[in-house]
Design an enzyme around this catalytic site. Sequence first.
Site, short mmCIF file in Angstrom:
data_model
loop_
_atom_site.label_atom_id
_atom_site.label_comp_id
_atom_site.label_asym_id
_atom_site.label_seq_id
_atom_site.Cartn_x
_atom_site.Cartn_y
_atom_site.Cartn_z
CB SER A 23 46.91 -144.11 3.07
OG SER A 23 46.07 -143.25 2.57
N PRO A 24 45.67 -145.93 0.75
CG PRO A 24 43.75 -145.34 -0.42
CD PRO A 24 44.43 -145.50 0.85
CB CYS A 26 49.75 -144.64 -7.34
SG CYS A 26 48.06 -144.32 -7.84
CE1 TYR A 182 43.91 -138.77 -10.40
CE2 TYR A 182 43.57 -139.16 -7.85
CZ TYR A 182 44.47 -138.89 -8.89
OH TYR A 182 45.83 -138.93 -8.80
NE ARG A 230 41.76 -141.51 0.96
CZ ARG A 230 43.16 -141.55 1.28
NH1 ARG A 230 43.86 -141.36 0.17
NH2 ARG A 230 43.54 -142.04 2.42
CG LEU A 301 51.86 -133.94 6.74
CD1 LEU A 301 52.14 -132.58 6.55
CD2 LEU A 301 53.16 -134.64 6.88
NE ARG A 324 53.42 -137.91 2.41
CZ ARG A 324 53.11 -136.63 2.77
NH1 ARG A 324 53.95 -135.82 1.82
NH2 ARG A 324 51.98 -136.15 3.42
C1 FNR Z 1 49.18 -141.46 -2.81
N1 FNR Z 1 47.92 -141.00 -2.23
C2 FNR Z 1 46.97 -141.58 -2.73
N2 FNR Z 1 45.59 -141.28 -2.49
C3 FNR Z 1 44.60 -142.30 -2.86
O1 FNR Z 1 43.40 -141.93 -2.40
N3 FNR Z 1 44.78 -143.31 -3.73
C4 FNR Z 1 46.18 -143.56 -4.43
O2 FNR Z 1 46.11 -144.39 -5.20
C5 FNR Z 1 47.17 -142.85 -3.85
N4 FNR Z 1 48.38 -142.89 -4.41
C6 FNR Z 1 49.38 -142.08 -3.71
C7 FNR Z 1 50.84 -142.64 -4.05
C8 FNR Z 1 51.95 -142.24 -3.18
C9 FNR Z 1 53.13 -142.65 -3.48
C10 FNR Z 1 51.62 -141.28 -1.97
C11 FNR Z 1 52.86 -140.83 -1.25
C12 FNR Z 1 50.32 -140.95 -1.92
C13 FNR Z 1 47.76 -140.06 -1.28
C14 FNR Z 1 47.85 -140.91 0.17
O3 FNR Z 1 46.78 -142.15 0.41
C15 FNR Z 1 47.68 -140.12 1.46
O4 FNR Z 1 46.18 -139.73 1.59
C16 FNR Z 1 48.72 -139.09 1.53
O5 FNR Z 1 49.80 -139.34 1.14
C17 FNR Z 1 48.72 -138.09 2.83
O6 FNR Z 1 48.92 -139.11 3.94
P1 FNR Z 1 50.44 -139.15 4.42
O7 FNR Z 1 51.49 -139.54 3.42
O8 FNR Z 1 50.80 -137.80 4.76
O9 FNR Z 1 50.31 -140.15 5.63
#
Ligand code: FNR
Length: 355
Positions: A23-24, A26, A182, A230, A301, A324
């Site tokens: 997943s993307p 930052c 956003y 997304r 999750l 994560r």
């Molecule tokens: C994210 N998430 C996120 N989503 C997105 O669309 N673009 C982004 O750049 C980011 N950046 C980002 C940074 C960090 C450190 C985290 C933990 C999360 C959200 C991420 O892509 C995801 O949708 C969520 O974290 C939920 O999935 P998990 O972590 O439960 O597998």
Amino acid sequence: MSSQLFSPLSIKSITLKNRIAISPMCQYSAVDGFANDWHLVHLGSRASGGAGLVIQEATSVSAEGRISPEDLGLWKDEQIEKLKQINAFIVSQNSVPGIQLAHAGRKASAASPWNGGRKIPLNEGGWETVAPSAIAYHQSENTPIALDKSGIQKVISDFKAATKRAVQAGFQVLEIHAAHGYLLHQFLSPLSNFRTDEYGGSFDNRIRLTLEVVAAVQSEWPNNLPLFIRISATDWADGGWNNEESIQLSKILKEKGVDLVDVSSGGAVSHQQIPVEPNYQVPFAESIKKETGIMTGAVGLITDAAQAEEIITSGKADLILFGRESLRDPYLGLTFADELQTDVEWPKQYLRAKI
Ligand code: FNR
């Protein structure tokens, strides 16, 4: 039965070797939007780790569209080179490099999480933010500037120019970020869009900018490469964007040639009430897929192999995005293959660890 999570997924000319996507996320580690060795190692190790698709973090189409000063960007040609190197490495690992293009709108100009995550004041290196309407996400924050027509045109042309650079950098999947409160989501949601022109009010007006951005991206993105978007399926707040509207929008996006909706939720307003639990966003991905026939990605999750396998096997989604859990285990693809007793190719450098 063989694992469905490890079955290939073909979209247009690209075949992902499995349904596991990073997943993307930052990294807040860029300088002036430029990628560096952190991004190479972070993204590269997840490609070596067996994911079929590695989607680079929200990458801003303009300097003012960054969430934080340390976000990646693609608003100038010089930013292409390092990304090209990273993408070549990802491809060498038999994975596919993807990019998420984004504009943070009123959520821009914020500090990285480890610097407190707060809005950065103008006199401390922050910048003026833009939005559909002059309403801040939080009362305590500076009021954003409501975009006028030429501001909207700039956003659209910035997405177009960044897409052109993404092609030059060798990305093979492009995801438009229209989720998490956003800029595009700010236009979609009646909780942040109070415009009275053709970009606000009715559903057709609120989705207009997203559709215009999709068209601008498509004018540069090769027809034979996958295009994702997304969205936040729901705002989790009264009177907000909801799953019915997400289904309606997805139907239109499918007709316009978008290949996959990556289904997340939330982020529009600070009073949202999210019932967070494993798979909590999966029913949205499932209903969008069922009602429209478009491919969906499930995220949120999803942390173990059997859980992901069930989502794919039961046809709730076509792709699983791991956030994560992939930070905890960069070799998630290899780990899950072991857990599901599926034979996958390991990097030859690591083969001795299998014995
Ligand atoms: C994210 N998430 C996120 N989503 C997105 O669309 N673009 C982004 O750049 C980011 N950046 C980002 C940074 C960090 C450190 C985290 C933990 C999360 C959200 C991420 O892509 C995801 O949708 C969520 O974290 C939920 O999935 P998990 O972590 O439960 O597998």
